[in-house]
Design a protein around this motif. Structure first.
Motif: not given
Length: 490
Positions: A387-416
């Protein structure tokens, strides 16, 4: 007197554990209960912690050292243009319901994962697939839109396991895979049980029955270990007790590394977090070592970007967001932000709940108030991740070599950022090792200087086990409690 009685009770409980050992069964402790058991339709790490390599298998798999190894595909060929992968499947493989696993199941799994309406949390892994062709029951040809030397790595993820069309509809509650263990039951709120698959295509496992018990409270986790109710806790949530457990000859403490970048994630499209000066102010307000010491009792490695320090391409960028509360105040003033109050959603893990209290105090010191909400994992996935209904959250991203998530426009922290998306596109098309390394280093620096998130620490793998257990992973190259090599010793 009371202390002696408690020790006697623990000893009796351990004797019970020894009886279980003779039966070659094991009870594994886990902090989080998975929301479902289908790894192809959920983002929670707890799913893979139960089913990866145990119940489900992919064409390839990760070994305990992070290497990519054959799994359901015993080998594969790559065309000269790097765009066509031909996978040669093992013979004699059956699903737990007795049906054969063949090329049609591989095609179904990959086509389902890349479909427009796919619910796969890592759909990007399959985005480069142009077509999947079954040339014979044991051979599958995958054609990509562009060369991708990382494709066997992508297929090793838990999200890429092979499933059958006949049973996938019920996989969330009754998973049917090809692995060395088969699912036997789930008592929600308490445990998942699996047993040895007598028809497994590969080497039989030593464990006949495994139970995954869900214990999120650190005090309860410690008590369960001491009482022998749990034989091993691969990701132990009470690091403050590790020294005590290490001194007890009944146990061994296993400390390694993980792929878990623990971050203070920020909603980059939520004002005023859409202003890089505000995000930078938050980053400079954070004292990483204080969080590591206070929440993790010293276990963890400070990070300044979304990349694992043990990776050879890692760059130490912690200086870009070094602890500097006065700079935080200056940046907030420059951004015209005063009396800022942000929502901080904290999921159940210890690093989040304990770390969140420390982060809130650090932010308050520079004039940023936080409204803390403790949320359960299912709520976090629905509200924050989806839902992307947040300001801040703390979470550990445990997927391997996943820096590519920052290229996803619909990813929850919405960078892209378009420049970052272009970097990831280049990375996909690049096969030269040194060129890939240069791109990855540029990507790390870009997100660090954009202060996309507050980068806290790399999660250590702190596990505890009965001293007689061998074969548990020391490190976590992926989110898994792989039991295939686990056994009891005398």
């Amino acid at each position: 007197m009371l202390d002696r009685l408690m020790r006697s009770a623990a000893a009796l409980a351990l004797m019970g554990g020894a009886a279980l050992a003779a039966e070659d069964s094991i009870t594994i402790g886990m902090v989080l209960e998975p929301p479902g058991l289908d790894p192809t339709a959920g983002a929670a790490a707890a799913i893979d912690e139960v089913v990866y390599a145990n119940v489900f298998e992919g064409l390839t798999r990760f070994g305990p050292d992070g290497s990519v190894r054959p799994a359901l595909a015993e080998s594969w060929d790559v065309a000269e243009d790097g765009k066509v992968y031909t996978f040669h499947l093992r013979t004699g493989v059956t699903f737990h319901d007795g049906t054969a696993m063949d090329g049609e199941d591989v095609k179904f799994s990959l086509d389902r994962a890349r479909a427009e309406d796919s619910a796969n949390a890592q759909k990007a892994l399959f985005a480069g697939i142009e077509s999947v062709e079954v040339t014979d029951p044991q051979t599958v040809k995958v054609t990509l839109t562009a060369p991708d030397g990382n494709f066997p790595f992508n297929m090793a993820w838990g999200d890429a396991v092979i499933v059958a069309p006949e049973t996938i509809a019920d996989a969330a509650t009754h998973p049917v895979g090809t692995g060395p263990f088969r699912f036997t039951g789930w008592t929600q709120g308490d445990r998942v049980e699996i047993e040895r698959n007598p028809d497994y295509w590969g080497e039989p496992v030593a464990i006949t029955k495994a139970t995954f018990r869900f214990i999120s409270d650190p005090t309860a986790a410690f008590a369960a270990m001491m009482a022998g109710d749990v034989d091993a806790f691969p990701n132990f949530p009470a690091p403050e007790t590790l020294a005590q457990l290490a001194a007890d000859p009944r146990f061994k403490v296993i400390v390694g590394s993980t792929e878990g970048e623990t971050i203070l994630a920020m909603n980059n499209r939520q004002p005023p977090l859409d202003d890089v000066r505000v995000r930078e102010a938050i980053a400079h307000a954070i004292n990483r070592q204080e969080i590591i010491d206070g929440a993790m009792f010293g276990y963890g490695t400070p990070i300044g970007t979304h990349f694992a320090p043990h990776n050879p391409d890692y760059v130490d960028l912690t200086s870009i967001s070094a602890y500097d509360p006065e700079k935080s105040k200056t940046l907030l003033a420059e951004a015209g932000v005063a009396d800022l109050k942000l929502r901080l959603a904290l999921p159940p893990p210890t690093y989040a709940r304990r770390g969140g209290e420390i982060v809130a105090a650090q932010l308050a010191a520079v004039g940023i108030q936080t409204e803390i909400t403790n949320v359960e994992w299912a709520q976090w996935l629905e509200q924050v991740f989806k839902g992307k209904d947040f300001d801040l959250t703390i979470v550990s991203h445990t997927e391997p070599a996943d820096i590519n998530i920052y290229a996803r426009p619909d990813y929850y922290f919405q960078y892209a950022r378009p420049d970052f998306v272009a970097l990831m596109d280049r990375l996909t098309l690049t096969t030269d090792t040194s060129d890939r390394s240069a791109i990855l280093k540029e990507a790390q620096e870009m997100i660090a200087r954009d202060h996309v998130n507050g980068y806290l620490f790399q999660l250590a793998k702190t596990g505890v086990a009965d001293a007689r257990i061998e074969g548990l992973w020391e490190n976590s190259p992926t989110q898994a409690n792989d039991l295939t090599a686990v056994r009891w010793t005398e």
